[in-house]
Design a protein around this motif. Structure first.
Motif, PDB file in Angstrom:
ATOM      1  N   SER A   2      25.069 -67.232 -59.654  1.00 38.50           N
ATOM      2  CA  SER A   2      25.391 -66.415 -58.476  1.00 38.50           C
ATOM      3  C   SER A   2      26.073 -65.114 -58.873  1.00 38.50           C
ATOM      4  O   SER A   2      25.792 -64.056 -58.307  1.00 38.50           O
ATOM      5  CB  SER A   2      26.293 -67.194 -57.516  1.00 38.50           C
ATOM      6  OG  SER A   2      25.626 -68.318 -57.021  1.00 38.50           O
ATOM      7  N   LYS A   3      26.968 -65.201 -59.852  1.00 36.87           N
ATOM      8  CA  LYS A   3      27.679 -64.008 -60.308  1.00 36.87           C
ATOM      9  C   LYS A   3      26.702 -62.997 -60.895  1.00 36.87           C
ATOM     10  O   LYS A   3      26.770 -61.803 -60.594  1.00 36.87           O
ATOM     11  CB  LYS A   3      28.725 -64.395 -61.354  1.00 36.87           C
ATOM     12  CG  LYS A   3      29.516 -63.227 -61.877  1.00 36.87           C
ATOM     13  CD  LYS A   3      30.523 -63.676 -62.911  1.00 36.87           C
ATOM     14  CE  LYS A   3      31.258 -62.476 -63.488  1.00 36.87           C
ATOM     15  NZ  LYS A   3      32.182 -62.861 -64.548  1.00 36.87           N
ATOM     16  N   LEU A   4      25.764 -63.476 -61.710  1.00 35.13           N
ATOM     17  CA  LEU A   4      24.769 -62.583 -62.302  1.00 35.13           C
ATOM     18  C   LEU A   4      23.891 -61.948 -61.232  1.00 35.13           C
ATOM     19  O   LEU A   4      23.533 -60.772 -61.325  1.00 35.13           O
ATOM     20  CB  LEU A   4      23.905 -63.345 -63.305  1.00 35.13           C
ATOM     21  CG  LEU A   4      24.621 -63.856 -64.554  1.00 35.13           C
ATOM     22  CD1 LEU A   4      23.689 -64.731 -65.376  1.00 35.13           C
ATOM     23  CD2 LEU A   4      25.157 -62.709 -65.378  1.00 35.13           C
ATOM     24  N   PHE A   5      23.566 -62.721 -60.208  1.00 37.57           N
ATOM     25  CA  PHE A   5      22.761 -62.201 -59.106  1.00 37.57           C
ATOM     26  C   PHE A   5      23.515 -61.096 -58.371  1.00 37.57           C
ATOM     27  O   PHE A   5      22.960 -60.027 -58.094  1.00 37.57           O
ATOM     28  CB  PHE A   5      22.373 -63.332 -58.149  1.00 37.57           C
ATOM     29  CG  PHE A   5      21.384 -62.931 -57.106  1.00 37.57           C
ATOM     30  CD1 PHE A   5      20.045 -62.809 -57.414  1.00 37.57           C
ATOM     31  CD2 PHE A   5      21.785 -62.673 -55.811  1.00 37.57           C
ATOM     32  CE1 PHE A   5      19.127 -62.434 -56.452  1.00 37.57           C
ATOM     33  CE2 PHE A   5      20.882 -62.289 -54.839  1.00 37.57           C
ATOM     34  CZ  PHE A   5      19.540 -62.178 -55.167  1.00 37.57           C
ATOM     35  N   ARG A   6      24.782 -61.352 -58.074  1.00 37.34           N
ATOM     36  CA  ARG A   6      25.610 -60.347 -57.379  1.00 37.34           C
ATOM     37  C   ARG A   6      25.773 -59.078 -58.205  1.00 37.34           C
ATOM     38  O   ARG A   6      25.826 -57.976 -57.673  1.00 37.34           O
ATOM     39  CB  ARG A   6      26.985 -60.928 -57.052  1.00 37.34           C
ATOM     40  CG  ARG A   6      27.007 -61.875 -55.889  1.00 37.34           C
ATOM     41  CD  ARG A   6      28.433 -62.169 -55.448  1.00 37.34           C
ATOM     42  NE  ARG A   6      29.275 -62.633 -56.533  1.00 37.34           N
ATOM     43  CZ  ARG A   6      29.500 -63.907 -56.854  1.00 37.34           C
ATOM     44  NH1 ARG A   6      28.934 -64.861 -56.145  1.00 37.34           N
ATOM     45  NH2 ARG A   6      30.278 -64.226 -57.855  1.00 37.34           N
ATOM     46  N   GLU A   7      25.867 -59.236 -59.519  1.00 37.09           N
ATOM     47  CA  GLU A   7      26.037 -58.076 -60.398  1.00 37.09           C
ATOM     48  C   GLU A   7      24.726 -57.330 -60.635  1.00 37.09           C
ATOM     49  O   GLU A   7      24.719 -56.298 -61.298  1.00 37.09           O
ATOM     50  CB  GLU A   7      26.621 -58.533 -61.741  1.00 37.09           C
ATOM     51  CG  GLU A   7      28.035 -59.058 -61.642  1.00 37.09           C
ATOM     52  CD  GLU A   7      28.529 -59.651 -62.946  1.00 37.09           C
ATOM     53  OE1 GLU A   7      27.741 -59.780 -63.906  1.00 37.09           O
ATOM     54  OE2 GLU A   7      29.724 -59.986 -63.014  1.00 37.09           O
ATOM     55  N   GLY A   8      23.639 -57.863 -60.132  1.00 34.23           N
ATOM     56  CA  GLY A   8      22.343 -57.206 -60.309  1.00 34.23           C
ATOM     57  C   GLY A   8      21.702 -57.454 -61.662  1.00 34.23           C
ATOM     58  O   GLY A   8      20.715 -56.816 -62.013  1.00 34.23           O
ATOM     59  N   LYS A   9      22.252 -58.393 -62.417  1.00 35.03           N
ATOM     60  CA  LYS A   9      21.705 -58.715 -63.734  1.00 35.03           C
ATOM     61  C   LYS A   9      20.530 -59.681 -63.647  1.00 35.03           C
ATOM     62  O   LYS A   9      19.733 -59.779 -64.573  1.00 35.03           O
ATOM     63  CB  LYS A   9      22.797 -59.288 -64.631  1.00 35.03           C
ATOM     64  CG  LYS A   9      23.883 -58.274 -64.940  1.00 35.03           C
ATOM     65  CD  LYS A   9      24.972 -58.870 -65.808  1.00 35.03           C
ATOM     66  CE  LYS A   9      26.048 -57.830 -66.090  1.00 35.03           C
ATOM     67  NZ  LYS A   9      27.142 -58.397 -66.878  1.00 35.03           N
ATOM     68  N   VAL A  10      20.445 -60.389 -62.530  1.00 34.12           N
ATOM     69  CA  VAL A  10      19.355 -61.321 -62.267  1.00 34.12           C
ATOM     70  C   VAL A  10      18.797 -60.970 -60.904  1.00 34.12           C
ATOM     71  O   VAL A  10      19.545 -60.707 -59.965  1.00 34.12           O
ATOM     72  CB  VAL A  10      19.856 -62.788 -62.271  1.00 34.12           C
ATOM     73  CG1 VAL A  10      18.758 -63.731 -61.836  1.00 34.12           C
ATOM     74  CG2 VAL A  10      20.392 -63.174 -63.629  1.00 34.12           C
ATOM     75  N   GLN A  11      17.479 -60.949 -60.793  1.00 31.17           N
ATOM     76  CA  GLN A  11      16.876 -60.642 -59.504  1.00 31.17           C
ATOM     77  C   GLN A  11      15.612 -61.458 -59.292  1.00 31.17           C
ATOM     78  O   GLN A  11      15.006 -61.929 -60.249  1.00 31.17           O
ATOM     79  CB  GLN A  11      16.573 -59.148 -59.394  1.00 31.17           C
ATOM     80  CG  GLN A  11      15.604 -58.640 -60.430  1.00 31.17           C
ATOM     81  CD  GLN A  11      15.378 -57.142 -60.314  1.00 31.17           C
ATOM     82  OE1 GLN A  11      15.636 -56.555 -59.287  1.00 31.17           O
ATOM     83  NE2 GLN A  11      14.890 -56.539 -61.376  1.00 31.17           N
ATOM     84  N   ILE A  12      15.251 -61.631 -58.051  1.00 28.57           N
ATOM     85  CA  ILE A  12      14.035 -62.345 -57.692  1.00 28.57           C
ATOM     86  C   ILE A  12      12.878 -61.344 -57.711  1.00 28.57           C
ATOM     87  O   ILE A  12      12.988 -60.258 -57.132  1.00 28.57           O
ATOM     88  CB  ILE A  12      14.164 -62.987 -56.300  1.00 28.57           C
ATOM     89  CG1 ILE A  12      15.296 -64.008 -56.307  1.00 28.57           C
ATOM     90  CG2 ILE A  12      12.846 -63.616 -55.878  1.00 28.57           C
ATOM     91  CD1 ILE A  12      15.631 -64.595 -54.962  1.00 28.57           C
ATOM     92  N   VAL A  13      11.811 -61.711 -58.396  1.00 31.38           N
ATOM     93  CA  VAL A  13      10.639 -60.839 -58.469  1.00 31.38           C
ATOM     94  C   VAL A  13       9.391 -61.646 -58.143  1.00 31.38           C
ATOM     95  O   VAL A  13       9.368 -62.870 -58.263  1.00 31.38           O
ATOM     96  CB  VAL A  13      10.486 -60.192 -59.862  1.00 31.38           C
ATOM     97  CG1 VAL A  13      11.661 -59.297 -60.174  1.00 31.38           C
ATOM     98  CG2 VAL A  13      10.326 -61.245 -60.935  1.00 31.38           C
ATOM     99  N   GLU A  14       8.369 -60.971 -57.728  1.00 35.63           N
ATOM    100  CA  GLU A  14       7.091 -61.622 -57.475  1.00 35.63           C
ATOM    101  C   GLU A  14       6.416 -61.906 -58.823  1.00 35.63           C
ATOM    102  O   GLU A  14       6.422 -61.045 -59.706  1.00 35.63           O
ATOM    103  CB  GLU A  14       6.179 -60.713 -56.636  1.00 35.63           C
ATOM    104  CG  GLU A  14       6.651 -60.524 -55.215  1.00 35.63           C
ATOM    105  CD  GLU A  14       6.606 -61.811 -54.418  1.00 35.63           C
ATOM    106  OE1 GLU A  14       5.660 -62.605 -54.576  1.00 35.63           O
ATOM    107  OE2 GLU A  14       7.550 -62.041 -53.630  1.00 35.63           O
ATOM    108  N   PRO A  15       5.848 -63.090 -58.988  1.00 35.32           N
ATOM    109  CA  PRO A  15       5.184 -63.396 -60.256  1.00 35.32           C
ATOM    110  C   PRO A  15       3.909 -62.564 -60.421  1.00 35.32           C
ATOM    111  O   PRO A  15       3.227 -62.269 -59.449  1.00 35.32           O
ATOM    112  CB  PRO A  15       4.846 -64.886 -60.149  1.00 35.32           C
ATOM    113  CG  PRO A  15       4.831 -65.168 -58.688  1.00 35.32           C
ATOM    114  CD  PRO A  15       5.795 -64.204 -58.055  1.00 35.32           C
TER     115      PRO A  15
END
Length: 51
Positions: A2-15
């Motif tokens: 969750s922390k990485l997601f909030r920091e923008g280091k992890v994101q959801i992308v279309e395959p």
């Protein structure tokens, strides 16, 4: 995570198409293997039993 997601280091992308095709082929391979094992009485559960 969750922390990485909030920091923008992890994101959801279309395959991409290549990823989808790779997963489809791998899934098909697993299904063929499972059918062979089932036909030969060798199919086992993938769930682990509690110790």
């Amino acid at each position: 995570m969750s922390k990485l997601f909030r920091e923008g280091k992890v994101q959801i992308v279309e395959p991409g198409g290549q990823v989808q095709e790779a997963y489809r082929k791998k899934s098909e391979s697993y299904l063929i293997s499972a059918k062979i094992l089932l036909e030969n009485g060798r199919l086992e559960s993938t769930r682990s039993s509690p110790v």
